[in-house]
Design an enzyme around this catalytic site. Structure first.
Site, mmCIF file in Angstrom:
data_model
loop_
_atom_site.group_PDB
_atom_site.id
_atom_site.type_symbol
_atom_site.label_atom_id
_atom_site.label_comp_id
_atom_site.label_asym_id
_atom_site.label_seq_id
_atom_site.Cartn_x
_atom_site.Cartn_y
_atom_site.Cartn_z
ATOM 1 N N ASP A 214 -10.158 -3.889 -4.430
ATOM 2 C CA ASP A 214 -9.359 -2.832 -3.818
ATOM 3 C C ASP A 214 -9.515 -1.550 -4.635
ATOM 4 O OD1 ASP A 214 -7.392 -1.206 -2.732
ATOM 5 O OD2 ASP A 214 -5.750 -2.631 -3.066
ATOM 6 N N SER B 151 0.836 -1.203 0.000
ATOM 7 C CA SER B 151 0.000 0.000 0.000
ATOM 8 C C SER B 151 0.872 1.256 0.000
ATOM 9 C CB SER B 151 -0.962 -0.044 1.197
ATOM 10 O OG SER B 151 -1.965 0.928 1.098
ATOM 11 N N HIS C 163 -8.286 -4.920 -0.115
ATOM 12 C CA HIS C 163 -7.052 -4.230 0.247
ATOM 13 C C HIS C 163 -6.621 -4.646 1.654
ATOM 14 C CE1 HIS C 163 -4.129 -0.959 -0.150
ATOM 15 N NE2 HIS C 163 -4.313 -0.754 1.138
#
Length: 341
Positions: free
Chosen positions: A282, A183, A312
């Protein structure tokens, strides 16, 4: 008149779905969070969100596996020793049977540049070390809103350079270094790779063997279609993304800075091989795929995998999601091939 069925075949009664099904384990997790009234991240203060994220690991993450060595480090920050960057070195369990200097993956945790620390990603880093047979150094870079962009970038670059310079004293191989992250950490790993590529062209070589990008944030403009299609209901929401972006980059004009949005960097040539992993449900799915495609178009070696039914953040949820453990194994194998192969 009905269409005749060919010998040895059966008529299909189902059409393939146009949209993949959400993993049932992920669906159960999201339903449980809703039933328990878990507050969305964007409704919390940064201090509250950090505490909640740190505590949540006991519910969703596997037990941390034993490693060969764990050592706390203090890396001089970009402004010198007065602002050290906490870091943690992991040597794999099998390191005793591997004489000599180990390759190393410098890892940057996720958390929207606002939450997350060495502890929230401790289990993942242990898994990557043991699974790859390489050392891992996890970097606790500065967070927003206390330290806005580009503080995290500066820390990530400084830490990677320090690891290269001090590799021998740490029992590491300065010729076999990779960077990685999930991320926000994937964003930082991509930016570090670009920064060090530029420095190498200027006569300061620090060759990287890998960039491991796990559902990376690559475009701070947040305009890709998946931000709309996956923007609500799948843990990371548009509201949370705005929350993180606001804490990291208060000035929206800086979204177009390639150090914030590496997808906007025009020159993507001569970069280390990349392993890019995304999740189908996501909001960041499309920008991760776009960055992988741009890296490939620029002539770089890229492997791309999308876990179509996942959300995610799933890779750290191996206690609850079986596919998380599959993803960790894939990432560890990619690290092993790139650094030990």
């Amino acid at each position: 008149m009905p269409t005749p069925v060919q010998p040895g075949t059966m008529p299909s009664t189902h059409r393939p779905p146009e949209v993949p099904m959400l993993d049932p384990q992920a669906r159960a997790l999201l339903d449980l969070m809703e039933a328990r009234g878990v507050p969305p991240t964007h409704t919390l203060t940064p201090a509250e969100a950090r505490k909640f994220y740190r505590e949540r690991r006991f519910f969703s993450q596997p037990d941390p596996p034993a490693v060969g060595e764990l050592r706390e480090l203090r890396i001089p920050g970009p402004t010198g020793p007065a602002s050290p960057i906490p870091a943690r070195l992991y040597r794999p369990l099998q390191a005793a049977q591997q004489p000599g200097e180990l390759p190393v993956l410098v890892y940057f945790h996720g958390g929207g540049w606002t939450i997350g620390d060495l502890d929230t990603h401790d289990t993942l880093c242990r898994q990557l070390a043991n699974g790859s047979g390489c050392a891992v150094i996890s970097v606790d870079y500065r967070l927003g809103p206390e330290h806005a962009f580009p503080a995290a970038v500066d820390d990530a670059v400084a830490a990677t350079r320090w690891v290269h310079q001090h590799a021998a004293s740490l029992g590491l191989d300065a010729r076999r270094i990779g960077v990685g992250g999930d991320s926000a950490g994937g964003n930082l790993a991509a930016v570090v790779a670009l920064t060090l590529r530029d420095a190498a062209r200027g006569g300061a070589p620090l060759p990287l063997r890998l960039q491991l990008l796990i559902y990376p944030a690559t475009d701070m403009r947040a305009a890709a279609p998946s931000h709309t299609s996956n923007g609500q209901g799948y843990l990371l929401t548009r509201d949370s993304i705005e929350y993180f972006r606001g804490h990291y980059i208060p000035d929206r004009a800086q979204d177009s800075d390639w150090r914030a949005s590496p997808v906007l960097r025009e020159d993507l040539q001569d970069l280390p091989p990349a392993f890019v992993l995304t999740a189908g449900f996501d909001p960041l799915r499309d920008e991760g795929r776009e960055y992988a495609d741009l890296l490939s178009a620029a002539g770089n070696a890229v492997q791309f995998v999308c876990f179509e039914r996942q959300i995610h953040g799933f890779i750290t949820m191996g206690r609850l999601l079986d596919e998380a453990n599959t993803a960790v194994d894939l990432c560890a194998r990619a690290v092993r091939r790139a650094l030990l192969g």
